[in-house]
Enzyme design. Structure first.
Site, mmCIF file in Angstrom:
data_model
loop_
_atom_site.group_PDB
_atom_site.id
_atom_site.type_symbol
_atom_site.label_atom_id
_atom_site.label_comp_id
_atom_site.label_asym_id
_atom_site.label_seq_id
_atom_site.Cartn_x
_atom_site.Cartn_y
_atom_site.Cartn_z
ATOM 1 C CE LYS A 125 37.939 39.783 43.051
ATOM 2 N NZ LYS A 125 37.710 38.928 41.860
ATOM 3 C CG ASP A 143 40.878 42.586 38.699
ATOM 4 O OD1 ASP A 143 41.904 43.309 38.573
ATOM 5 O OD2 ASP A 143 39.900 42.664 37.928
#
Length: 214
Positions: A125, A143
């Site tokens: 991420k 996320d």
């Protein structure tokens, strides 16, 4: 509406609707360099962007390069970021990442996801956030907001962030990946809240799998 639409048309509807609702969408972490974004993203774990921005404004005023962060040392860096959650581990990872940047990359942040993931404290991420926002490389960083909305809307079913990322990359054109990431985050922070989504204010209800199933 959803019963009569293809996946492609639903995806296009979601993208165009959110782009119209949030025309000023952007990365809400404040940064001036790829390194600043890298550090801010590491610090953002389990913390709001607003709080991170307050901390990094002070931190970057005195140390905004790998060498300067290393010079601070563990204790001083912890003091600078103490108001954020997990500050001890974050400081440890940031210092270790800075040492790798200096030793292996001449102090520069690489613009490659696999190389970024070699840095301590940097997962997929974080790497996606950096390449997307600092280097303009299409990516979808998954996320908690993106993961939640993807499932609620029914545009992904994966049980892990990486599987959801892969599904979203297939659902949306590559040129829209980075913008789609921000649009979902904006919508998740402002409308589709985790505990009590504001469905009455949501323009996506005509295609939302969760809303239509209730």
């Amino acid at each position: 509406m959803i019963q009569n639409c293809s996946q492609e048309s639903i995806s296009q509807f979601i993208f165009e609707t959110l782009r119209g609702k949030f025309p000023d969408v952007h990365c809400e972490l404040e940064f001036h360099t790829p390194f600043e974004l890298l550090i801010a993203t590491i610090l953002s774990a389990q913390c709001t962007d607003e709080r991170v921005n307050l901390v990094t404004a002070s931190l970057f005023a005195v140390a905004n390069t790998p060498e300067a962060i290393i010079a601070l040392g563990q204790q001083e860096l912890e003091n600078k970021i103490r108001s954020l959650g997990l500050f001890h581990n974050k400081a440890k990872n940031i210092l270790a990442a800075c040492r790798v940047l200096v030793e292996d990359f001449e102090g520069r942040v690489p613009n490659d996801i696999d190389l970024l993931r070699r840095l301590p404290g940097v997962g997929r991420k974080t790497a996606n956030v950096v390449v997307s926002n600092a280097f303009g490389i299409p990516a979808i960083a998954v996320d908690t907001h993106v993961f939640r909305l993807a499932h609620r809307l029914g545009i992904a079913q994966g049980k892990t962030p990486e599987k959801v990322e892969n599904e979203l990359m297939l659902r949306f054109p590559k040129d829209n990946w980075s913008l789609m990431h921000h649009l979902l985050i904006f919508h998740g922070r402002r409308v589709c809240f985790a505990r009590k989504p504001s469905c009455g204010e949501c323009p996506l209800t005509p295609v939302c799998k969760t809303f239509l199933s209730n």
